[in-house]
Design a protein around this motif. Structure first.
Motif, PDB file in Angstrom:
ATOM      1  N   GLY B 126     -11.334  -6.277 -14.683  1.00  0.00           N
ATOM      2  CA  GLY B 126     -10.247  -7.250 -14.670  1.00  0.00           C
ATOM      3  C   GLY B 126     -10.066  -7.948 -16.007  1.00  0.00           C
ATOM      4  O   GLY B 126      -8.990  -8.427 -16.314  1.00  0.00           O
ATOM      5  N   GLU B 127     -11.139  -8.014 -16.758  1.00  0.00           N
ATOM      6  CA  GLU B 127     -10.977  -8.624 -18.086  1.00  0.00           C
ATOM      7  C   GLU B 127     -10.209  -7.687 -19.006  1.00  0.00           C
ATOM      8  O   GLU B 127     -10.246  -6.470 -18.849  1.00  0.00           O
ATOM      9  CB  GLU B 127     -12.350  -8.900 -18.719  1.00  0.00           C
ATOM     10  CG  GLU B 127     -13.071 -10.082 -18.092  1.00  0.00           C
ATOM     11  CD  GLU B 127     -14.225  -9.650 -17.235  1.00  0.00           C
ATOM     12  OE1 GLU B 127     -14.143  -8.525 -16.716  1.00  0.00           O
ATOM     13  OE2 GLU B 127     -15.170 -10.434 -17.080  1.00  0.00           O
ATOM     14  N   ARG B 128      -9.499  -8.303 -19.927  1.00  0.00           N
ATOM     15  CA  ARG B 128      -8.806  -7.480 -20.923  1.00  0.00           C
ATOM     16  C   ARG B 128      -9.425  -7.760 -22.290  1.00  0.00           C
ATOM     17  O   ARG B 128      -9.837  -8.880 -22.573  1.00  0.00           O
ATOM     18  CB  ARG B 128      -7.315  -7.808 -20.926  1.00  0.00           C
ATOM     19  CG  ARG B 128      -6.643  -7.354 -19.669  1.00  0.00           C
ATOM     20  CD  ARG B 128      -5.148  -7.427 -19.762  1.00  0.00           C
ATOM     21  NE  ARG B 128      -4.689  -8.812 -19.931  1.00  0.00           N
ATOM     22  CZ  ARG B 128      -3.383  -9.132 -19.956  1.00  0.00           C
ATOM     23  NH1 ARG B 128      -2.468  -8.193 -19.848  1.00  0.00           N
ATOM     24  NH2 ARG B 128      -3.018 -10.392 -20.096  1.00  0.00           N
ATOM     25  N   LEU B 129      -9.451  -6.738 -23.053  1.00  0.00           N
ATOM     26  CA  LEU B 129     -10.102  -6.818 -24.359  1.00  0.00           C
ATOM     27  C   LEU B 129      -9.129  -6.328 -25.430  1.00  0.00           C
ATOM     28  O   LEU B 129      -8.398  -5.354 -25.206  1.00  0.00           O
ATOM     29  CB  LEU B 129     -11.347  -5.928 -24.334  1.00  0.00           C
ATOM     30  CG  LEU B 129     -12.504  -6.276 -25.258  1.00  0.00           C
ATOM     31  CD1 LEU B 129     -13.011  -7.682 -24.963  1.00  0.00           C
ATOM     32  CD2 LEU B 129     -13.623  -5.257 -25.080  1.00  0.00           C
ATOM     33  N   GLY B 130      -9.103  -7.040 -26.536  1.00  0.00           N
ATOM     34  CA  GLY B 130      -8.286  -6.565 -27.661  1.00  0.00           C
ATOM     35  C   GLY B 130      -9.131  -6.633 -28.938  1.00  0.00           C
ATOM     36  O   GLY B 130     -10.138  -7.350 -28.998  1.00  0.00           O
ATOM     37  N   LEU B 131      -8.720  -5.879 -29.931  1.00  0.00           N
ATOM     38  CA  LEU B 131      -9.483  -5.895 -31.191  1.00  0.00           C
ATOM     39  C   LEU B 131      -8.512  -5.991 -32.371  1.00  0.00           C
ATOM     40  O   LEU B 131      -7.554  -5.225 -32.454  1.00  0.00           O
ATOM     41  CB  LEU B 131     -10.334  -4.618 -31.290  1.00  0.00           C
ATOM     42  CG  LEU B 131     -11.098  -4.411 -32.601  1.00  0.00           C
ATOM     43  CD1 LEU B 131     -12.081  -5.563 -32.850  1.00  0.00           C
ATOM     44  CD2 LEU B 131     -11.835  -3.084 -32.597  1.00  0.00           C
ATOM     45  N   THR B 132      -8.747  -6.977 -33.173  1.00  0.00           N
ATOM     46  CA  THR B 132      -7.961  -7.119 -34.398  1.00  0.00           C
ATOM     47  C   THR B 132      -8.939  -7.253 -35.567  1.00  0.00           C
ATOM     48  O   THR B 132      -9.913  -7.998 -35.468  1.00  0.00           O
ATOM     49  CB  THR B 132      -7.074  -8.375 -34.321  1.00  0.00           C
ATOM     50  OG1 THR B 132      -6.180  -8.228 -33.211  1.00  0.00           O
ATOM     51  CG2 THR B 132      -6.266  -8.546 -35.593  1.00  0.00           C
ATOM     52  N   VAL B 133      -8.716  -6.474 -36.611  1.00  0.00           N
ATOM     53  CA  VAL B 133      -9.539  -6.641 -37.813  1.00  0.00           C
ATOM     54  C   VAL B 133      -8.637  -7.181 -38.921  1.00  0.00           C
ATOM     55  O   VAL B 133      -7.445  -6.893 -38.959  1.00  0.00           O
ATOM     56  CB  VAL B 133     -10.211  -5.316 -38.241  1.00  0.00           C
ATOM     57  CG1 VAL B 133     -11.240  -4.901 -37.203  1.00  0.00           C
ATOM     58  CG2 VAL B 133      -9.196  -4.217 -38.442  1.00  0.00           C
ATOM     59  N   PHE B 134      -9.232  -7.971 -39.732  1.00  0.00           N
ATOM     60  CA  PHE B 134      -8.413  -8.515 -40.830  1.00  0.00           C
ATOM     61  C   PHE B 134      -9.252  -8.652 -42.095  1.00  0.00           C
ATOM     62  O   PHE B 134     -10.473  -8.784 -42.048  1.00  0.00           O
ATOM     63  CB  PHE B 134      -7.802  -9.865 -40.421  1.00  0.00           C
ATOM     64  CG  PHE B 134      -8.820 -10.966 -40.257  1.00  0.00           C
ATOM     65  CD1 PHE B 134      -9.456 -11.173 -39.047  1.00  0.00           C
ATOM     66  CD2 PHE B 134      -9.149 -11.782 -41.330  1.00  0.00           C
ATOM     67  CE1 PHE B 134     -10.388 -12.185 -38.913  1.00  0.00           C
ATOM     68  CE2 PHE B 134     -10.085 -12.787 -41.176  1.00  0.00           C
ATOM     69  CZ  PHE B 134     -10.712 -12.994 -39.972  1.00  0.00           C
ATOM     70  N   ASP B 135      -8.506  -8.546 -43.157  1.00  0.00           N
ATOM     71  CA  ASP B 135      -9.113  -8.908 -44.443  1.00  0.00           C
ATOM     72  C   ASP B 135      -8.060  -9.744 -45.165  1.00  0.00           C
ATOM     73  O   ASP B 135      -7.916 -10.917 -44.868  1.00  0.00           O
ATOM     74  CB  ASP B 135      -9.478  -7.647 -45.231  1.00  0.00           C
ATOM     75  CG  ASP B 135     -10.428  -7.957 -46.381  1.00  0.00           C
ATOM     76  OD1 ASP B 135     -10.575  -9.151 -46.702  1.00  0.00           O
ATOM     77  OD2 ASP B 135     -11.019  -7.015 -46.937  1.00  0.00           O
ATOM     78  N   SER B 136      -7.262  -9.092 -45.954  1.00  0.00           N
ATOM     79  CA  SER B 136      -6.165  -9.862 -46.526  1.00  0.00           C
ATOM     80  C   SER B 136      -4.948  -9.804 -45.614  1.00  0.00           C
ATOM     81  O   SER B 136      -4.085 -10.672 -45.658  1.00  0.00           O
ATOM     82  CB  SER B 136      -5.819  -9.342 -47.920  1.00  0.00           C
ATOM     83  OG  SER B 136      -5.431  -7.978 -47.831  1.00  0.00           O
ATOM     84  N   SER B 137      -4.896  -8.766 -44.789  1.00  0.00           N
ATOM     85  CA  SER B 137      -3.861  -8.745 -43.748  1.00  0.00           C
ATOM     86  C   SER B 137      -4.523  -8.302 -42.441  1.00  0.00           C
ATOM     87  O   SER B 137      -5.588  -7.676 -42.464  1.00  0.00           O
ATOM     88  CB  SER B 137      -2.726  -7.786 -44.133  1.00  0.00           C
ATOM     89  OG  SER B 137      -3.244  -6.487 -44.318  1.00  0.00           O
ATOM     90  N   ALA B 138      -3.901  -8.620 -41.356  1.00  0.00           N
ATOM     91  CA  ALA B 138      -4.528  -8.340 -40.060  1.00  0.00           C
ATOM     92  C   ALA B 138      -3.953  -7.058 -39.457  1.00  0.00           C
ATOM     93  O   ALA B 138      -2.761  -6.789 -39.572  1.00  0.00           O
ATOM     94  CB  ALA B 138      -4.307  -9.490 -39.101  1.00  0.00           C
ATOM     95  N   VAL B 139      -4.832  -6.262 -38.838  1.00  0.00           N
ATOM     96  CA  VAL B 139      -4.384  -5.047 -38.161  1.00  0.00           C
ATOM     97  C   VAL B 139      -4.858  -5.116 -36.698  1.00  0.00           C
ATOM     98  O   VAL B 139      -6.034  -5.363 -36.427  1.00  0.00           O
ATOM     99  CB  VAL B 139      -4.966  -3.792 -38.843  1.00  0.00           C
ATOM    100  CG1 VAL B 139      -4.697  -2.560 -37.996  1.00  0.00           C
ATOM    101  CG2 VAL B 139      -4.385  -3.629 -40.226  1.00  0.00           C
TER     102      VAL B 139
END
Lengths: 296, 337
Positions: B126-139
């Protein structure tokens, strides 16, 4: 409603066709009318007449057998005794109601007696009491007797007890009579034997047993399986009586009972016969008269 | 133990009584088809017949008892016996976005975070998971999803990239497009925007159809080099507006003193300002403990009100009904034969 007596007469005429016509008439006459010394007249022989009543000389002259008729000693009183308790509303061996057989037997004997000029009376009832109709002549009276028996017997009637009627007769009738008892399968005990001996001392007794329905065995195969006792409404599931062991035990017990009853009545000098259906009644009455004559 | 349809039992009694009455009435009418006989003692006094009656009666008793038990058990089962218990269900409708600073200094901590979540995702429901990586811009590597197979796959890839496995460098493509490096505020703002808009515009309002908790696991050392569009404070305000809790993991706390301008202190302020928490990380192995702590904090924070739970317990009456049904079948076969 057709007359009960008509039914009896038609039954008798069928019987007469099958046997020799009038055989039963002759039988009754030779058994009960007796012989006085007062010669009355001659009449043609009818089968069933005593051979020793044949007037051989007259017959030789006439070319066919003639019977010497005597003036009857007396008018005989025939008392019909039967049970109108609810036992008689139960099934008989042949599947009819037992009272139908009883009415047929009473009718045949009553009609014979009536034809011979005898008077016919009735004592009937149940365990709670007895009723009587006075002895009279005539077909109308006989019809009334048969209706009394037929109408007085039902599944709602009180319990049966033929001993009650027999002791009523013992108490209330002083004259010598011919008793014709129609009852179902009697289980004689010491008290009953005493009572019968007492009656036998005073009267001539003829006894017709109406056979009860078979409760176990081959004869009951075509009939509905479940039965109940009219005395206490007890249910008798038919399936339980179908096992080999039960049938064997029942048959043995039945034979023993029949033999015991036969033995007691023979010992007392009471002519006895049994009938399981209304078809059996005519031959049974004929046999009964025969036996009674032989017993004399 | 209680009965949900308790009225079923008086209703069953009424029906049983009515049936009994009707059957009795019909039985009295049916009595005429039985043949009346006299002198039943001719049969009933025979020992063989008595034995048969006894046998019959015994089987009848067995059948009657089995039938009665079957009826009673069926009625009880129909009345739905249930066990009432109070449970405080753990909220399963959480949204978690992993917000990972992809600068070189962070890779071991990132690898630990990803590894821990790869393991946790196996137990998610039921939990949702997302992944964002960033350095100078976020992806956004993947948006909020409950496709756990996909999550596992992506997290495994991310772990390889953070561990520096050969051929995996492409994973971090697109994180250097901005001016500078480690633009923490922008990264956090991107992560916060990764949550869907609240349905009625009032975040956290329980008027929404499904209330989902929102949290960001932010792994960064808060060393900004460049000119971010959002400062960390602004991003934190944005997070608070959207009712997102930020849990910050700092693997390299190099603060000197207690000056609030130090990067660690700023990060702590930002995180705690959103009702989140701040953890300084001594070793990548500690990540596991911290995330477990975060998880339990979340669970406590989002424990729903205690609910009464009803569980049907029909198995016992139904089992009894089955057994007595079998006995009844056997007895009636015996009675019939």
């Amino acid at each position: 409603m057709s007359s009960l007596l008509t039914r009896v007469k038609s039954k008798m005429s069928i019987f007469a066709h099958r046997k020799a016509r009038g055989m039963l008439d002759g039988e009754y006459g030779s058994v009960f009318k007796g012989r006085s010394l007062d010669f009355d007249d001659l009449r043609a022989y009818i089968p069933g007449d005593e051979v020793r009543d044949i007037d051989w000389k007259a017959s030789a002259r006439h070319g066919s057998p003639l019977i010497k008729r005597y003036v009857a000693v007396r008018r005989q009183t025939v008392l019909l005794i039967t049970d109108t308790g609810r036992n008689m509303a139960a099934s008989a061996l042949g599947g009819e109601e037992k009272k139908d057989i009883g009415v047929m037997a009473l009718g045949v004997v009553g009609y014979l007696a009536q034809r011979h000029g005898d008077v016919v009376g009735l004592v009937c009832g149940d365990a709670t009491g007895s009723r009587s109709l006075p002895a009279k002549a005539g077909e109308a009276h006989l019809e009334r007797i048969l209706r009394t028996v037929d109408g007085g017997t039902g599944l709602t009637s009180p319990r049966s007890s033929i001993g009650e009627q027999l002791s009523y007769v013992a108490r209330n009738y002083g004259q010598r009579m011919l008793l014709f008892v129609v009852a179902d399968e009697l289980v004689p005990d010491a008290g009953m034997e005493r009572l019968l001996r007492r009656l036998r001392a005073q009267h001539e007794v003829l006894w017709l047993t109406v056979q009860d329905a078979q409760l176990a065995g081959a004869d009951s195969a075509t009939q509905p399986a479940d039965r109940y006792d009219v005395a206490d409404s007890r249910l008798l599931p038919g399936r339980l009586a179908e096992s080999e062991a039960v049938i064997r035990a029942y048959t043995a017990a039945q034979e023993q009972r029949d033999a015991a009853r036969e033995a007691v009545l023979r010992r007392l000098g009471i002519a006895h016969v049994h009938a399981g259906s209304s078809h059996d009644v005519m031959p049974a009455v004929f046999t009964l008269l025969e036996r009674h004559r032989r017993g004399k | 133990m209680e009965l949900i349809f308790w009225w079923m039992i008086p209703a069953a009694f009424l029906v049983a009584g009515g049936t009994y009455w009707v059957v009795r009435k019909r039985d009295r009418i049916d009595g005429s088809v039985r043949r009346p006989v006299a002198h039943s003692h001719r049969l009933t006094e025979l020992p063989e017949y008595r034995a048969a009656v006894r046998r019959h009666r015994r089987w009848l008793t067995v059948a009657a008892v089995a039938g009665g038990v079957l009826m009673a058990a069926a009625v009880v089962a129909a009345a739905r016996p249930a066990e009432r218990s109070t449970v405080s269900p753990e909220q399963r409708n959480r949204d978690i976005i992993l917000c990972l600073d992809a600068s070189g200094s962070m890779s071991s901590a990132d690898a630990a975070v990803v590894e821990v979540f790869a393991r946790l995702a196996q137990g998610f429901d039921g939990e949702r998971l997302g992944l964002t990586v960033f350095d100078s811009s976020a992806v956004q590597v993947f948006p909020l999803t409950d496709d756990y197979d996909f999550v596992q796959e992506q997290l495994a890839e991310a772990k390889e990239a953070f561990d520096g496995a050969p051929g995996s460098a492409g994973f971090l493509d697109g994180t250097w497009n901005g001016a500078g490096s480690s633009l923490i505020g922008d990264g956090l703002a991107s992560c916060v925007e990764g949550f869907p808009a609240a349905e009625d515009g009032a975040p956290g309002d329980s008027g929404g159809t499904v209330e989902r908790s929102r949290s960001v696991i932010l792994a960064t050392d808060n060393f900004v080099s460049g000119d971010p569009i959002f400062t960390l404070e602004e991003a934190a305000v944005l997070a608070k507006e959207k009712d997102v809790r930020v849990y910050a993991l700092n693997p390299g706390e190099f603060d000197y003193g207690i000056d609030p301008d130090q990067p660690g202190a700023q990060l702590r302020m930002a995180a705690e300002g959103t009702d989140g928490a701040y953890y300084a990380l001594d070793s990548p192995e500690a990540v596991q403990d911290i995330i477990r702590k975060v998880q339990s904090t979340e669970a406590t924070a989002f424990k729903a009100a205690p609910q009464a739970a009803l569980a049907d317990r029909a198995e016992i009456p139904l089992g009894i009904a089955l057994v007595s049904g079998l006995v009844l079948a056997g007895a009636s076969w015996r009675l019939r034969s």
